[in-house]
Motif scaffolding. Structure first.
Motif, PDB file in Angstrom:
ATOM      1  N   PHE A  30     -29.711  15.251 -40.430  1.00 33.45           N
ATOM      2  CA  PHE A  30     -28.644  14.284 -39.879  1.00 33.45           C
ATOM      3  C   PHE A  30     -28.641  12.944 -40.679  1.00 33.45           C
ATOM      4  O   PHE A  30     -27.364  12.400 -41.167  1.00 33.45           O
ATOM      5  CB  PHE A  30     -28.574  14.142 -38.488  1.00 33.45           C
ATOM      6  CG  PHE A  30     -28.606  15.266 -37.573  1.00 33.45           C
ATOM      7  CD1 PHE A  30     -27.527  16.062 -37.967  1.00 33.45           C
ATOM      8  CD2 PHE A  30     -29.503  15.612 -36.618  1.00 33.45           C
ATOM      9  CE1 PHE A  30     -27.548  17.289 -37.225  1.00 33.45           C
ATOM     10  CE2 PHE A  30     -29.387  16.887 -35.939  1.00 33.45           C
ATOM     11  CZ  PHE A  30     -28.332  17.648 -36.143  1.00 33.45           C
ATOM     12  N   GLN A  89     -25.567  11.610 -43.141  1.00 28.73           N
ATOM     13  CA  GLN A  89     -24.872  10.224 -43.038  1.00 28.73           C
ATOM     14  C   GLN A  89     -25.192   9.429 -44.322  1.00 28.73           C
ATOM     15  O   GLN A  89     -24.020   8.947 -44.825  1.00 28.73           O
ATOM     16  CB  GLN A  89     -25.744   9.505 -41.843  1.00 28.73           C
ATOM     17  CG  GLN A  89     -25.137   8.114 -41.595  1.00 28.73           C
ATOM     18  CD  GLN A  89     -26.139   7.642 -40.486  1.00 28.73           C
ATOM     19  OE1 GLN A  89     -26.521   8.098 -39.510  1.00 28.73           O
ATOM     20  NE2 GLN A  89     -26.105   6.310 -40.622  1.00 28.73           N
ATOM     21  N   ILE A 101     -24.891  10.613 -36.655  1.00 28.48           N
ATOM     22  CA  ILE A 101     -24.795  12.026 -36.589  1.00 28.48           C
ATOM     23  C   ILE A 101     -25.774  12.661 -35.677  1.00 28.48           C
ATOM     24  O   ILE A 101     -26.956  12.385 -36.115  1.00 28.48           O
ATOM     25  CB  ILE A 101     -24.730  12.624 -38.107  1.00 28.48           C
ATOM     26  CG1 ILE A 101     -23.394  11.858 -38.771  1.00 28.48           C
ATOM     27  CG2 ILE A 101     -24.281  13.906 -38.149  1.00 28.48           C
ATOM     28  CD1 ILE A 101     -23.402  12.276 -40.350  1.00 28.48           C
ATOM     29  N   LYS A 102     -25.317  13.535 -35.074  1.00 35.30           N
ATOM     30  CA  LYS A 102     -26.213  14.561 -34.201  1.00 35.30           C
ATOM     31  C   LYS A 102     -25.431  15.989 -34.294  1.00 35.30           C
ATOM     32  O   LYS A 102     -24.185  15.878 -34.898  1.00 35.30           O
ATOM     33  CB  LYS A 102     -26.278  14.088 -32.680  1.00 35.30           C
ATOM     34  CG  LYS A 102     -26.832  12.865 -32.617  1.00 35.30           C
ATOM     35  CD  LYS A 102     -26.723  12.624 -31.161  1.00 35.30           C
ATOM     36  CE  LYS A 102     -27.178  11.161 -30.799  1.00 35.30           C
ATOM     37  NZ  LYS A 102     -26.864  10.657 -29.497  1.00 35.30           N
ATOM     38  N   GLU A 103     -26.004  17.066 -33.926  1.00 33.43           N
ATOM     39  CA  GLU A 103     -25.009  18.195 -34.037  1.00 33.43           C
ATOM     40  C   GLU A 103     -23.870  18.273 -33.418  1.00 33.43           C
ATOM     41  O   GLU A 103     -24.032  17.864 -32.086  1.00 33.43           O
ATOM     42  CB  GLU A 103     -26.085  19.332 -33.653  1.00 33.43           C
ATOM     43  CG  GLU A 103     -25.574  20.768 -33.817  1.00 33.43           C
ATOM     44  CD  GLU A 103     -26.311  21.756 -33.579  1.00 33.43           C
ATOM     45  OE1 GLU A 103     -27.085  22.450 -34.851  1.00 33.43           O
ATOM     46  OE2 GLU A 103     -26.357  22.241 -32.574  1.00 33.43           O
ATOM     47  N   ALA A 156     -20.304  12.539 -34.194  1.00 29.96           N
ATOM     48  CA  ALA A 156     -20.819  11.395 -35.019  1.00 29.96           C
ATOM     49  C   ALA A 156     -20.032  10.318 -34.513  1.00 29.96           C
ATOM     50  O   ALA A 156     -18.883  10.252 -33.694  1.00 29.96           O
ATOM     51  CB  ALA A 156     -20.035  11.701 -36.544  1.00 29.96           C
ATOM     52  N   GLY A 207     -18.240  13.618 -40.326  1.00 32.70           N
ATOM     53  CA  GLY A 207     -19.800  13.691 -40.033  1.00 32.70           C
ATOM     54  C   GLY A 207     -19.941  14.826 -39.030  1.00 32.70           C
ATOM     55  O   GLY A 207     -21.056  15.325 -38.911  1.00 32.70           O
ATOM     56  N   ALA A 208     -19.066  14.856 -37.948  1.00 36.29           N
ATOM     57  CA  ALA A 208     -19.374  15.810 -36.818  1.00 36.29           C
ATOM     58  C   ALA A 208     -19.204  17.241 -37.489  1.00 36.29           C
ATOM     59  O   ALA A 208     -20.027  17.947 -36.968  1.00 36.29           O
ATOM     60  CB  ALA A 208     -18.498  15.749 -35.845  1.00 36.29           C
ATOM     61  N   SER A 222     -22.107  18.455 -39.628  1.00 36.73           N
ATOM     62  CA  SER A 222     -23.551  18.456 -38.934  1.00 36.73           C
ATOM     63  C   SER A 222     -23.976  19.826 -38.766  1.00 36.73           C
ATOM     64  O   SER A 222     -25.349  19.818 -38.555  1.00 36.73           O
ATOM     65  CB  SER A 222     -23.455  17.697 -37.610  1.00 36.73           C
ATOM     66  OG  SER A 222     -22.777  18.603 -36.604  1.00 36.73           O
ATOM     67  N   LYS A 258     -27.959  24.062 -40.155  1.00 40.46           N
ATOM     68  CA  LYS A 258     -28.603  23.603 -38.749  1.00 40.46           C
ATOM     69  C   LYS A 258     -28.392  24.691 -37.857  1.00 40.46           C
ATOM     70  O   LYS A 258     -27.541  25.235 -37.770  1.00 40.46           O
ATOM     71  CB  LYS A 258     -27.714  22.319 -38.640  1.00 40.46           C
ATOM     72  CG  LYS A 258     -28.212  20.911 -39.325  1.00 40.46           C
ATOM     73  CD  LYS A 258     -29.630  20.693 -38.848  1.00 40.46           C
ATOM     74  CE  LYS A 258     -30.035  20.351 -37.561  1.00 40.46           C
ATOM     75  NZ  LYS A 258     -31.535  20.413 -37.671  1.00 40.46           N
TER      76      LYS A 258
END
Length: 142
Positions: free
Chosen positions: A4, A8, A28-30, A33, A65-66, A69, A142
């Motif tokens: 992540f 980013q 950013i996470k899974e 964002a 970003g999302a 991810s 991921k």
């Protein structure tokens, strides 16, 4: 460096249009964002309101970003944006959340807020997965 953080850093460095327009992804996470956009004079229209196109571009950037991810390259396929109130002020925040993910596409809600945390725009965006890892040197997703 975790995936992540690497994603980013990559988006902030290599999305040249976003960087040139003071847009940055901050988290950013899974499937999630956040980002910030600092509007300058050149982002404003004749009514001194931030252009809708600048707000849309910011929402789209945070969506990137999302949707990326998950470790797989994804591009925008469809989007819709509604402007709830004028883009006044200087600092804006966007939050993108993936609400549905399939093998080939994902659907997200993206909200853009002004510096008073008032919603100024709401968007739904669909991304298409290209079937390739985001970072080719990593064969795992991921």
């Amino acid at each position: 460096m975790e995936y992540f953080e690497k994603l980013q850093n990559f988006l902030n460095e290599f999305d040249r249009f976003a960087a040139a327009n003071q847009m940055r992804i901050t988290c950013i996470k899974e499937g999630y964002a956040e980002g910030v956009f600092t509007a300058a004079e050149e982002h404003r229209n004749g009514l001194n309101v931030v252009q809708g196109g600048a707000i849309y571009t910011f929402a789209d950037f945070v969506f990137a970003g999302a949707v990326n991810s998950f470790g797989e390259q994804a591009i925008g396929m469809n989007s819709n944006i509604s402007y709830v109130r004028p883009g006044l002020g200087t600092t804006f925040k966007a939050v993108a959340k993936i609400i549905s993910k399939g093998k080939r596409s994902a659907l997200a809600n993206v909200e853009v807020f002004d510096e008073n945390e008032k919603l100024i725009a709401y968007s739904t965006m669909t991304g298409f997965f290209l079937g390739k890892p985001f970072f080719p040197e990593n064969t795992e997703t991921k």
